[in-house]
Design a protein around this motif. Structure first.
Motif, short mmCIF file in Angstrom:
data_model
loop_
_atom_site.label_atom_id
_atom_site.label_comp_id
_atom_site.label_asym_id
_atom_site.label_seq_id
_atom_site.Cartn_x
_atom_site.Cartn_y
_atom_site.Cartn_z
N ALA A 262 0.84 -1.21 0.00
CA ALA A 262 0.00 0.00 0.00
C ALA A 262 0.87 1.26 0.00
N PHE A 263 1.99 1.20 0.72
CA PHE A 263 2.90 2.35 0.77
C PHE A 263 3.48 2.61 -0.63
N ALA A 264 3.97 1.54 -1.27
CA ALA A 264 4.57 1.71 -2.61
C ALA A 264 3.52 2.22 -3.59
N ARG A 265 2.29 1.72 -3.42
CA ARG A 265 1.23 2.07 -4.36
C ARG A 265 0.89 3.57 -4.33
N VAL A 266 1.06 4.21 -3.17
CA VAL A 266 0.77 5.65 -3.12
C VAL A 266 1.67 6.37 -4.13
N PHE A 267 2.93 6.00 -4.17
CA PHE A 267 3.89 6.70 -5.03
C PHE A 267 3.60 6.45 -6.51
N HIS A 268 3.14 5.24 -6.80
CA HIS A 268 2.79 4.92 -8.19
C HIS A 268 1.52 5.67 -8.58
N ARG A 317 -4.71 6.35 2.03
CA ARG A 317 -3.81 5.20 2.23
C ARG A 317 -2.86 5.36 3.41
N VAL A 318 -2.38 6.60 3.61
CA VAL A 318 -1.35 6.76 4.64
C VAL A 318 -2.01 6.92 6.01
N HIS A 319 -2.57 5.83 6.49
CA HIS A 319 -3.08 5.78 7.86
C HIS A 319 -3.00 4.33 8.34
N PRO A 387 12.61 25.28 -5.21
CA PRO A 387 12.67 23.82 -4.97
C PRO A 387 12.98 23.49 -3.51
N TYR A 388 12.44 22.38 -3.07
CA TYR A 388 12.67 21.93 -1.68
C TYR A 388 14.08 21.36 -1.57
N LEU A 389 14.49 20.60 -2.58
CA LEU A 389 15.80 19.94 -2.51
C LEU A 389 16.91 20.84 -3.04
N LEU A 440 -2.60 22.08 2.95
CA LEU A 440 -3.37 21.05 3.68
C LEU A 440 -2.58 19.74 3.67
N PHE A 441 -2.06 19.40 2.49
CA PHE A 441 -1.26 18.17 2.39
C PHE A 441 -0.06 18.26 3.34
N ARG A 442 0.64 19.38 3.30
CA ARG A 442 1.87 19.48 4.10
C ARG A 442 1.56 19.45 5.59
N ARG A 448 1.09 13.02 10.15
CA ARG A 448 1.12 11.57 9.87
C ARG A 448 2.55 11.03 9.90
N ALA A 449 3.47 11.80 9.32
CA ALA A 449 4.87 11.34 9.30
C ALA A 449 5.37 11.13 10.73
N LYS A 450 5.01 12.06 11.60
CA LYS A 450 5.46 11.96 12.99
C LYS A 450 4.92 10.68 13.64
N GLY A 466 15.32 9.11 3.75
CA GLY A 466 15.77 10.28 3.01
C GLY A 466 16.87 11.08 3.69
N LYS A 467 17.03 10.91 5.01
CA LYS A 467 18.03 11.73 5.70
C LYS A 467 19.06 10.86 6.43
N SER A 468 18.97 9.55 6.26
CA SER A 468 19.91 8.61 6.90
C SER A 468 19.89 8.73 8.42
N PHE A 484 12.19 20.68 8.85
CA PHE A 484 12.08 20.67 7.39
C PHE A 484 10.63 20.88 6.96
N MET A 485 9.75 20.22 7.69
CA MET A 485 8.35 20.26 7.28
C MET A 485 7.72 21.62 7.59
N VAL A 486 8.06 22.14 8.77
CA VAL A 486 7.53 23.46 9.14
C VAL A 486 8.08 24.51 8.17
C1 HEM Z 1 4.59 7.16 6.52
C2 HEM Z 1 5.11 7.65 5.50
C3 HEM Z 1 5.97 8.89 5.42
C4 HEM Z 1 6.80 9.46 6.33
C5 HEM Z 1 7.10 8.99 7.74
C6 HEM Z 1 7.37 10.63 5.71
C7 HEM Z 1 8.28 11.48 6.31
C8 HEM Z 1 8.81 12.61 5.73
C9 HEM Z 1 9.80 13.47 6.34
C10 HEM Z 1 10.39 13.26 7.72
C11 HEM Z 1 10.07 14.47 5.48
C12 HEM Z 1 11.02 15.66 5.71
C13 HEM Z 1 12.43 15.25 5.54
C14 HEM Z 1 12.78 14.94 4.11
O1 HEM Z 1 12.76 15.83 3.26
O2 HEM Z 1 13.06 13.75 3.83
C15 HEM Z 1 9.25 14.25 4.29
C16 HEM Z 1 9.23 15.06 3.20
C17 HEM Z 1 8.37 14.90 2.16
N1 HEM Z 1 7.49 13.86 1.96
FE1 HEM Z 1 7.17 12.33 3.20
N2 HEM Z 1 6.87 10.74 4.44
C18 HEM Z 1 6.01 9.70 4.24
C19 HEM Z 1 5.29 9.44 3.10
C20 HEM Z 1 5.17 10.32 2.04
C21 HEM Z 1 4.33 10.12 0.91
C22 HEM Z 1 3.44 8.89 0.69
C23 HEM Z 1 4.48 11.22 0.12
C24 HEM Z 1 3.83 11.54 -1.18
C25 HEM Z 1 3.37 10.72 -2.02
C26 HEM Z 1 5.43 12.10 0.74
C27 HEM Z 1 5.85 13.31 0.24
C28 HEM Z 1 6.81 14.11 0.82
C29 HEM Z 1 7.26 15.36 0.23
C30 HEM Z 1 6.74 15.96 -1.06
C31 HEM Z 1 8.25 15.85 1.07
C32 HEM Z 1 9.06 17.14 0.90
C33 HEM Z 1 8.53 18.23 1.78
C34 HEM Z 1 7.28 18.82 1.21
O3 HEM Z 1 7.22 19.05 0.01
O4 HEM Z 1 6.37 19.07 2.01
N3 HEM Z 1 5.84 11.51 1.91
N4 HEM Z 1 8.50 13.11 4.48
#
Ligand code: HEM
Length: 493
Positions: A262-268, A317-319, A387-389, A440-442, A448-450, A466-468, A484-486
């Protein structure tokens, strides 16, 4: 008699060619794209208009039609035609029986080692883990050495480099990329859940059978990382009919395997639903460039409208019910990390490079992150949000053609030039709606990420893919990630 029949035939042919010559140029282009992008073989004698066409096929054709008119469309069409093998999401032919013979053993080796990789409960004993890691790596290495003819593999990769897509079709190339990326991550971690011992490794020589093709593949996609990325490990990990292809947790309970999938499928799915968004973005940019404000408004509205179902794919999906929190951190996320260095000549390693004994610099590569997803980069670029990156991370983890498309969208972002009244004011409002949905997404993503990252995983050190490796304790690490998120939320205005 012959004269009469000849006359009938000639008249019929004449009207056919007259109709063809009079048909708009567009029809010709639709036809040629249909053969290039949608059908496996050109079908010059079937009129595409007479066949049922999927929405995607129509969008692909239209993108191709716009390619002559604007650089954003040209770069998107190029991305789809080449990296996408004519489709979006990119097409990956995972049926290895259709691969060139020299490549098939890679997939067979995946099938053989995949069940050896995961375990339901990780051991906390370093000795036990050391044995598991050594056994897995030895087995994988042995199979690669025994079954791969590297010279033949290299010949195929060179043929692809030379544009011989007849011997190594692009959709096979994509699936092979996913397969080698999987094998590399499997070798890197050697046991799932990822354990502390492997996390502490600084460098790791990989078998030649995995490093030689990787050099070619990464060069082809214009990437410099030793690690896989969102495209290689997630987006390409689905068959053309949407079946999940390469699994991390083979043989483990359903709670874990369904969470992984389900996790992989979100990205696809984000890329499936992303196609109409990219089409609308390019159409809006083109309409704006032509001074067609009404057209621009229609397309900007389409971007905003399409974001709703697209982001729902994430929200739905991400719940916990779909992607079990108890499974994600331990059994899913770790595999996608990398956190290893590559020895380079002194002076080559910029930034975080540390000089290793022997005068070599070590550059550390991180693994996958949602921050590599094309959709969000395109939306940010369209809105004129930086860009974020960093450039360095983009070059390491985002394929060159995706970067080129985003840069072009950014160059042509018109938001800051819009007036406040009339139709321009309405376009501004639509773009404001996109910003609102992204915020809203962010916001949702932050909480959710937390929740996912706060799960206990005593076998490992705090780490994201992504950050090792992070700070020593999880609370500090979460604070660090939250910044990063804030920060991104604050930029989303
Ligand atoms: C449970 C799953 C996930 C966790 C725990 C998570 C966690 C994080 C964390 C900690 C960051 C900030 C650090 C970084 O840049 O790597 C981040 C950034 C990001 N994540 Fe996730 N992520 C998850 C799933 C997803 C999914 C499914 C998507 C989209 C399909 C996504 C999209 C993004 C994006 C676009 C960013 C860059 C910051 C932004 O644009 O807001 N993430 N994620």
């Amino acid at each position: 008699m012959f004269d009469f029949v000849g006359f009938i035939i000639l008249s019929a042919l004449g009207s056919f060619f007259t109709a063809l010559a009079a048909s708009p140029k567009r029809q010709w282009k639709l036809w040629s794209l249909a053969s290039k992008a949608v059908y496996a073989k050109p079908q010059f004698f079937s009129a595409p208009e007479a066949e049922p066409q999927s929405e995607d096929a129509k969008l692909l054709k239209e993108i191709n039609n716009m390619a002559d008119c604007h650089e954003t469309a040209a770069l998107l069409a190029d991305l789809i035609r080449k990296d996408g093998a004519g489709c979006w999401p990119p097409r990956a032919e995972h049926d290895h029986t259709a691969w060139p013979a020299a490549l098939r053993p890679y997939r067979e080796i995946y099938e053989e080692v995949a069940p050896l990789l995961p375990t339901e409960h990780a051991s906390l004993d370093d000795e036990v883990n050391k044995a598991r890691i050594t056994n897995f790596r030895s087995r994988l290495q042995q199979l690669l050495r025994e079954r791969i003819d590297l010279a033949q593999v290299e010949e195929l990769l060179q043929a692809a480099d030379a544009g011989r897509w007849d011997v190594f079709p692009r959709d096979t190339y994509n699936a092979f990329y996913a397969c080698v990326a999987w094998c590399r991550h499997a070798y890197r971690w050697a046991t799932i859940p990822v354990v502390r011992l492997a996390q502490l490794e600084k460098t790791l020589p990989l078998p030649q059978e995995l490093s030689l093709p990787w050099g070619y593949l990464q060069h082809h996609f214009g990437l410099s990382s030793e690690s896989g990325n969102n495209t290689s490990n997630l987006v390409l990990n689905f068959t053309p009919t949407g079946t999940y292809a390469l699994q991390i947790n083979t043989g483990l309970p359903q709670r874990i395997t369904t969470s992984e999938e389900a996790f992989a499928r979100v990205f696809h799915e984000v890329e499936v639903l992303g196609l109409p968004v990219y089409h609308a973005v390019v159409s809006a940019v083109l309409a704006h460039a032509r001074g067609d404000v009404l057209g621009c408004l229609v397309h900007a509205r389409r971007v905003a409208d399409q974001l709703r179902p697209l982001l729902s794919s994430y929200y739905d999906r991400v719940h916990d019910a779909r992607i079990a929190r108890s499974a994600w951190l331990s059994h899913v996320q770790g595999f996608y990390a990398w956190g290893l260095g590559l020895k380079e000549e002194e002076g080559d390693g910029e930034g975080e490079g540390q000089v290793a004994p022997g005068g070599k610099a070590v550059v550390k590569f991180d693994g996958l992150s949602g921050n590599q997803v094309l959709l969000f980069q395109v939306l940010d670029a369209f809105l004129g949000i930086e860009p974020y990156l960093s450039e360095e991370n983009l070059n390491r983890n985002v394929p060159e053609k995706q970067r080129a498309f985003c840069r072009a969208v950014e160059r042509h972002s018109f938001r800051s030039r819009l007036g406040h009244d009339g139709v321009e004011g309405q376009i501004r409002a639509e773009l404001g709606e996109i910003v609102k949905r992204l915020r809203l997404f962010r916001t949702a993503h932050r909480s959710r990420a937390k929740a996912y990252l706060s799960q206990p995983a005593p076998e490992r050190l705090p780490m994201t893919a992504g950050k090792s490796l992070l700070k020593e304790d999880m609370d500090q690490s979460l604070e660090y990630l939250d910044e990063f998120m804030v920060g991104r939320l604050a930029q989303t205005v």
